[in-house]
Design an enzyme around this catalytic site. Structure first.
Site, PDB file in Angstrom:
ATOM      1  N   LEU A 244     -17.515  -3.148   2.746  1.00 54.44           N
ATOM      2  CA  LEU A 244     -18.595  -2.491   2.343  1.00 54.44           C
ATOM      3  C   LEU A 244     -18.668  -2.592   0.718  1.00 54.44           C
ATOM      4  CD1 LEU A 244     -18.013   0.478   4.838  1.00 54.44           C
ATOM      5  CD2 LEU A 244     -19.820  -1.294   4.866  1.00 54.44           C
TER       6      LEU A 244
ATOM      7  N   PHE B 154     -20.395   0.221  -2.225  1.00 48.94           N
ATOM      8  CA  PHE B 154     -21.569   0.260  -2.899  1.00 48.94           C
ATOM      9  C   PHE B 154     -22.335  -0.057  -1.934  1.00 48.94           C
ATOM     10  CE2 PHE B 154     -24.717  -2.669  -4.639  1.00 48.94           C
ATOM     11  CZ  PHE B 154     -25.183  -2.138  -5.719  1.00 48.94           C
TER      12      PHE B 154
ATOM     13  N   HIS C 129       0.247 -11.706   1.416  1.00 48.49           N
ATOM     14  CA  HIS C 129      -0.841 -11.205   0.799  1.00 48.49           C
ATOM     15  C   HIS C 129      -1.728 -11.836  -0.469  1.00 48.49           C
ATOM     16  CE1 HIS C 129      -1.418  -6.484  -0.230  1.00 48.49           C
ATOM     17  NE2 HIS C 129      -2.542  -7.016  -0.199  1.00 48.49           N
TER      18      HIS C 129
ATOM     19  N   TYR D  66       0.964  -1.106   0.119  1.00 50.31           N
ATOM     20  CA  TYR D  66      -0.067  -0.072   0.047  1.00 50.31           C
ATOM     21  C   TYR D  66       0.846   1.269   0.091  1.00 50.31           C
ATOM     22  CZ  TYR D  66      -3.395  -3.319   1.661  1.00 50.31           C
ATOM     23  OH  TYR D  66      -4.303  -4.434   1.601  1.00 50.31           O
TER      24      TYR D  66
END
Length: 380
Positions: free
Chosen positions: A251, A255, A170, A101
């Site tokens: 979530l 959406f 990951h 990230y």
């Protein structure tokens, strides 16, 4: 950015975390939903859950998008620190990040924000992509044992800590036996640099093989009202083996917050524009799910996001979602989901209605989807 390059970037940016980098812009159109929260947004996450032997808050916080939002906006670093610190003040003790990230930047942001209360929280991060020390992405996966150890050393520095509480692979590297991966992690555990470990989007047999080598604490997969794929095999396997489950994108790429409607079109560079479940024709069909969530939000005096997270929490006592955000109000809204409870009758009624709604479109582009459910190479 052409499609091929976007998918290369997306594969690193979205794989496993907890969550995709969804900026709050998508949710601002329905801020009035917060009027339904009653007192839910101001209450603490008092409930605790177990990921294997690791105790955490019932709702965590993903920090994947805190270096740069889904809409390519760079948020205020100070405000990201404030959100993380406020999440802790509101009872959140599980914080999720990864070397991919940024790369690296979200680990730095989390380390900077949590230094004063590091010993009171659980930090989880991830290795697995082929990223050089300079942050350049060479492409592909890399779970070579020596590489894992180098990544962990660098992550410890960025996180300003002496140990990683929960370390995930990951994505499964099909070229490296999982036994070798777990062997490297066991070495790190012996050194005290890692306490527990997990896998993200793994193949079923890889989970069994890894768990035989050393108990897995958690599996992190996408799971939400919009994508219920883990219910077929992964969640039953977690129950069988005593492994916790951490849903990323709980979530549904925003959406499930009610912020997207049939007229929504995504800007250039927005990953959702490449996901078929968000195509104009499928948005019309999938909006039935949002209608259901909003209806129950009125009934339970909660926002759509809270209903979505509360449903996940009601599935199993060892499920811990990690919604991410770059806005304080949304973090508090998500935390409030801990106080939205379904009775057994309500849960059955809601789920029956949910089961009657088919979801149209794929959850990810094919190039990214191909990294999920992968089995590791067999040990020779």
């Amino acid at each position: 950015m052409n499609r091929r390059n976007l998918l290369k970037t997306a594969g690193l940016a979205i794989a496993g975390s907890a969550i995709l980098p969804f900026d709050a812009l998508a949710r601002t159109s329905n801020e009035n939903q917060n009027s339904l929260t009653n007192d839910n947004t101001s209450l603490l996450v008092s409930d605790k859950r177990k990921l294997g032997k690791l105790e955490v808050s019932a709702i965590g916080l993903g920090v994947q998008n805190m270096h740069r939002t889904y809409h390519t906006i760079v948020p205020s670093r100070k405000e990201m620190h404030n959100i993380i610190q406020s999440a802790f003040d509101n009872g959140v003790t599980l914080f999720d990040t990864a070397e991919a990230y940024g790369p690296f930047e979200c680990e730095k942001i989390l380390g900077e924000a949590t230094a004063s209360f590091r010993d009171k929280i659980v930090i989880e991060t991830k290795f697995g992509f082929n990223i050089g020390g300079d942050g350049r992405r060479s492409g592909g996966l890399n779970s070579d044992p020596d590489h894992i150890k180098k990544v962990v050393e660098a992550s410890l520095t960025r996180l300003k800590t002496d140990r990683i509480d929960l370390l995930y692979q990951h994505r499964v590297d099909s070229s490296v036996p999982i036994e070798d991966v777990v062997g490297a992690i066991k070495d790190l555990i012996k050194e005290g640099k890692v306490l527990y470990y997990g896998l993200s989007e793994p193949g079923i047999q890889t989970v069994r093989r890894a768990h035989k080598e050393h108990p897995i604490s958690a599996i992190q997969n996408e799971y939400s009202l919009l994508w219920r794929g883990p219910e077929a095999e992964i969640i039953p396997l977690c129950e069988e083996l005593g492994i916790g489950f951490v849903p990323w994108s709980p979530l549904g790429m925003a959406f499930l917050t009610g912020a997207i409607d049939v007229n929504t079109r995504f800007a250039q560079g927005d990953f959702r524009g490449f996901v078929s479940r968000f195509s104009p024709e499928n948005l019309v069909k999938n909006m039935l799910l949002v209608d259901l969530i909003k209806k129950w939000g009125i009934r339970k005096e909660a926002t759509p996001a809270q209903i979505s997270l509360a449903w996940l929490l009601a599935q199993k006592p060892w499920i811990v979602p990690i919604p991410g955000t770059t806005q304080m109000t949304h973090m508090k809204d998500n935390v409030g989901a801990n106080n939205v409870k379904f009775t057994a009758t309500e849960l059955q009624e809601f789920t029956n209605e949910l089961n009657a709604i088919p979801i149209s479109g794929e959850r990810l582009p094919a190039g990214v989807q191909a990294m999920s459910g992968v089995e590791a190479a067999l040990k020779k």
